[in-house]
Scaffold this active site. Structure first.
Site, PDB file in Angstrom:
ATOM      1  CB  SER A   5     -10.443  -8.463  33.570  1.00 15.84           C
ATOM      2  OG  SER A   5      -9.544  -7.396  33.352  1.00 15.84           O
ATOM      3  CG  ASP A  45     -15.169  -3.794  33.882  1.00 17.46           C
ATOM      4  OD1 ASP A  45     -15.893  -3.097  33.162  1.00 17.46           O
ATOM      5  OD2 ASP A  45     -14.237  -3.316  34.535  1.00 17.46           O
ATOM      6  CG  HIS A  56     -11.642  -4.398  36.749  1.00 23.08           C
ATOM      7  ND1 HIS A  56     -12.209  -4.263  35.494  1.00 23.08           N
ATOM      8  CD2 HIS A  56     -10.614  -5.292  36.597  1.00 23.08           C
ATOM      9  CE1 HIS A  56     -11.563  -5.037  34.630  1.00 23.08           C
ATOM     10  NE2 HIS A  56     -10.597  -5.670  35.278  1.00 23.08           N
TER      11      HIS A  56
END
Length: 456
Positions: free
Chosen positions: A166, A190, A260
């Site tokens: 992330s 992601d 996610h």
């Protein structure tokens, strides 16, 4: 004569036991090294950076060692001749250790003989997301200073692989940029979208940040970035709405984070399992599902990329193309991998309307379905069907020619055609296998045919 140990002999349960006490020659017990762990921060104190670097080595994958300087590294089992994997977590809502990190480290060390260093920036990543974003530059500089200590020990830049989750993916990108794009590899799991989708390449992860940059996208409609940011960008199930994740808000936190975090679990699964998570370059997800992208010739010259620790993702061309979108379908749970097959239907006669046919593969009471649409005034339609079992274990195929939805009377329309299938990548037409007999279908009536494909 040196005094010997005081010994006592006694019987317990019929066994003769000797107890040795007070030997002047006994060495003191060796103290066991203390394992270091991630910090905890609460939302009110998660502003300052208190970065820790935790080293994990193959001989002791469950025990992290806090390493700050070169002397710490040299005394902690760090091996400069091995590759180094740096894991960087992302934004932390609660200021606690990432739930996935322990398994990730163990799996990584089991899959490859390397030094694994987890970057703990829990304090700087906790609280308000936009405050964590402001800490990215400071954190990147601290990581660069740390990596310079590795270089002093003889580590090569090309042997360093950053895995960023992330927001951590963009941290990795900035670190790579500060090293002039000469680090070996960056994997973005992601990469975060908010504040980065419209950011410049200097501010976010991009293909110039390492010799090879890959990104796995699983939540492009929420927390993940929508644009390609690497040499190869995997858009899993189109990049959003992952199978098995909650679709309703009542699921709470899982509803928000499941898509996610799927990138992390996919990567762990790829390290644990031998079944390939192979992807195929295509202009769009819709075009991929419609069967328009069957091999990896353009631009990879047939070397289809795979998620995992394969060198350059299995892509064997130089120079590497940039920002190539690749697509794959997965199952709802580990090991996630699916085989992808082309399915084709060739009509015997032209029709004046679209022809929609549902195709279902059957294997040991498990079914996998897809839809073929043949546009009006055309004879040929195709699509992609994903199946968890190998193609040679598919023993039956079912067809359902969808009705034209006539309300006033039953649709008795019939069609005749030829059905063919092939496992992707379809590099040669010789791989295509067709049913030996024509397929006759009546609207809304299911027809079954045996499918016999030899195992290779």
């Amino acid at each position: 004569m040196a005094p010997g140990p005081w010994k006592s002999r006694f019987w317990v349960g019929g066994l003769l036991l000797w107890l040795s006490v007070g030997s002047s020659g006994d060495a003191p017990p060796t103290p066991q090294p203390k394992c270091a762990d991630f910090q905890n921060a609460n939302v009110f104190e998660g502003t300052d950076l208190k970065v820790q670097f935790l080293l994990f080595v193959p001989s002791n994958p469950n025990c992290g060692k806090l390493v700050e300087g070169s002397s710490d590294l040299q005394n902690s089992g760090f091996n400069a001749t091995l590759g180094t994997k740096l894991i960087i977590h992302g934004f932390s809502v609660l200021g606690t250790k990432p739930s996935w990190i322990d398994k990730f480290i163990r799996t990584l060390l089991h899959a490859t003989n390397a030094n694994v260093i987890a970057v703990d920036w829990i304090y700087g990543s906790t609280g308000v997301y936009f405050s964590a974003v402001k800490n990215v530059i400071k954190l990147s500089l601290k990581i660069c200073l740390f990596l310079n200590k590795l270089l002093v020990l003889g580590v090569s830049e090309s042997s360093i692989h950053i895995i960023g989750v992330s927001l951590g993916a963009h941290v990795g990108g900035m670190v790579g940029q500060l090293f002039g794009g000469q680090l070996g590899q960056i994997t973005g799991l992601d990469p975060a979208g908010p504040e980065y989708t419209s950011a410049s390449v200097e501010e976010r992860l991009d293909a110039g940040d390492a010799l090879y940059v890959e990104a796995i996208h699983t939540d492009t409609d929420n927390f993940g970035i929508r644009i390609p940011v690497g040499h190869v960008d995997y858009f899993v199930n189109g990049g959003q709405d992952q199978p098995g994740c909650p679709t309703y808000f009542y699921a709470g936190y899982s509803y928000l984070i499941c898509d996610h975090m799927r990138a992390v679990h996919l990567y762990i699964s790829a390290l644990e399992n031998s079944c390939p998570l192979m992807a195929f370059p295509c202009d769009s997800y819709k075009a991929f599902l419609a069967g328009h992208c069957l091999d990896c010739f353009n631009p990879f010259l047939l070397s289809c990329p795979r998620i995992g620790l394969v060198e350059q993702g299995g892509v064997k061309i130089e120079p590497l193309p940039k920002e190539v979108k690749v697509y794959l379908l997965t199952t709802s749970k580990a090991p996630y991998c699916m085989h992808h097959s082309l399915v084709e239907f060739h009509l015997k006669e032209l029709r004046k309307k679209d022809t929609n046919i549902e195709v279902t593969f059957l294997s040991s009471n498990v079914t996998f379905s897809s839809k073929i649409t043949i546009p009006k005034q055309q004879l040929h339609g195709k699509g992609i069907i994903a199946h968890a079992t190998p193609q040679c274990q598919i023993n039956q195929v079912k067809f359902k020619f969808q009705s034209s939805n006539r309300v006033w009377k039953k649709d008795r329309t019939t069609i005749i055609g030829k059905f063919c299938t092939a496992l992707l990548p379809v590099n040669y037409r010789e791989k295509v296998i067709c049913l030996p007999e024509p397929v006759n279908l009546q609207a809304s009536v299911t027809a079954s045919h045996d499918l016999k494909i030899a195992c290779v």
